[in-house]
Design a protein around this motif. Sequence first.
Motif, PDB file in Angstrom:
ATOM      1  N   ALA A  30      -9.636  -2.825   4.996  1.00 52.24           N
ATOM      2  CA  ALA A  30     -10.308  -3.983   4.933  1.00 52.24           C
ATOM      3  C   ALA A  30     -10.518  -4.189   3.307  1.00 52.24           C
ATOM      4  O   ALA A  30     -10.399  -5.698   3.032  1.00 52.24           O
ATOM      5  CB  ALA A  30     -11.644  -4.016   5.441  1.00 52.24           C
ATOM      6  N   ALA A  31     -10.812  -3.407   2.416  1.00 53.70           N
ATOM      7  CA  ALA A  31     -10.974  -3.545   0.960  1.00 53.70           C
ATOM      8  C   ALA A  31      -9.681  -3.841   0.258  1.00 53.70           C
ATOM      9  O   ALA A  31      -9.540  -4.580  -0.741  1.00 53.70           O
ATOM     10  CB  ALA A  31     -11.862  -2.469   0.665  1.00 53.70           C
ATOM     11  N   GLY A  32      -8.698  -2.819   0.249  1.00 54.16           N
ATOM     12  CA  GLY A  32      -7.466  -2.922  -0.220  1.00 54.16           C
ATOM     13  C   GLY A  32      -6.050  -3.027   0.383  1.00 54.16           C
ATOM     14  O   GLY A  32      -5.221  -2.963  -0.162  1.00 54.16           O
ATOM     15  N   GLY A  33      -6.185  -3.666   1.607  1.00 55.48           N
ATOM     16  CA  GLY A  33      -4.976  -4.077   2.349  1.00 55.48           C
ATOM     17  C   GLY A  33      -4.052  -2.665   2.655  1.00 55.48           C
ATOM     18  O   GLY A  33      -4.628  -1.616   2.655  1.00 55.48           O
ATOM     19  N   ALA A  34      -2.869  -3.158   3.055  1.00 57.63           N
ATOM     20  CA  ALA A  34      -2.031  -2.143   3.427  1.00 57.63           C
ATOM     21  C   ALA A  34      -1.540  -1.115   2.388  1.00 57.63           C
ATOM     22  O   ALA A  34      -1.412  -0.009   2.814  1.00 57.63           O
ATOM     23  CB  ALA A  34      -0.888  -2.652   4.109  1.00 57.63           C
ATOM     24  N   GLY A  35      -1.436  -1.608   1.279  1.00 54.15           N
ATOM     25  CA  GLY A  35      -1.145  -0.790  -0.030  1.00 54.15           C
ATOM     26  C   GLY A  35      -2.051   0.336  -0.204  1.00 54.15           C
ATOM     27  O   GLY A  35      -1.773   1.480  -0.400  1.00 54.15           O
ATOM     28  N   GLY A  36      -3.351  -0.147  -0.175  1.00 56.55           N
ATOM     29  CA  GLY A  36      -4.489   0.793  -0.310  1.00 56.55           C
ATOM     30  C   GLY A  36      -4.489   1.741   0.647  1.00 56.55           C
ATOM     31  O   GLY A  36      -4.976   2.959   0.436  1.00 56.55           O
TER      32      GLY A  36
END
Length: 251
Positions: A30-36
């Motif tokens: 939720a905070a950093g998306g798929a990359g995070g």
Amino acid sequence: LVTGSVRDYVERRVADTISTDLKGFEDIFAAGGAGGLAQAVERRLTADPERIYLLVDANGELVAGNVAHWPNNLDARARGVSFRDEARGRILDGDTRSLSDGSRLLIAHDRAEHDALRFEMLRELALPALAVLILALAGGYVLARRAMARIEAMNATCRAVETGDVAARAPGAEARDEFGELAGNINAMLDRIERLMGSVQTLSDHIAHETRTPLARLRARLERARSGPGIGPEASAAFDDAVAETQTIIG
């Protein structure tokens, strides 16, 4: 019962651990998306390579993880999954999450870890349980011996009374327990018996005293009559028998 309780506890603990991990990864997504999320999965693999961490995209392609593809026949929407890792020949328990972009996340723990944890807990519980069992048996033995000793003391008192020692009393009547109450009741009964026997003895003595006096007078009259004039041999013998019988009664 203990084994079942430990097994249930271990399974709940593992399920809670996996659920917490998944919630953390969802927060990272939720905070950093798929990359995070992919970076977080890779970091977790470095720290904990023995467990299964798998992130695939909406098409099922590998994004991050330590297995090549999503396990066959494993529903991505299922909760509390169990499957076999064919590459390593092990059974795993885990959980899954479907994310908002269509990607899927799987975390699984080797069941051998669960078994090892359960064995360790049972081993840790075995010694205290054995100690408790030994203490319980020892305590039961001591209490049983004490109870039998107190019962035997009461039996000895009853045997003494049976042989004529009416002054015997059961010990332990001062104790504030069931045996003390029983001993008190036995002693109260023996006190009552002793008083009744004393009353009978007093009455017997009184009767004997009251009976001896007229018998003594009767014997004296018989002896005077035997010494009177005109008493023939047969009458004298009869008087002798009567005097002897009276003396026997007095005795």
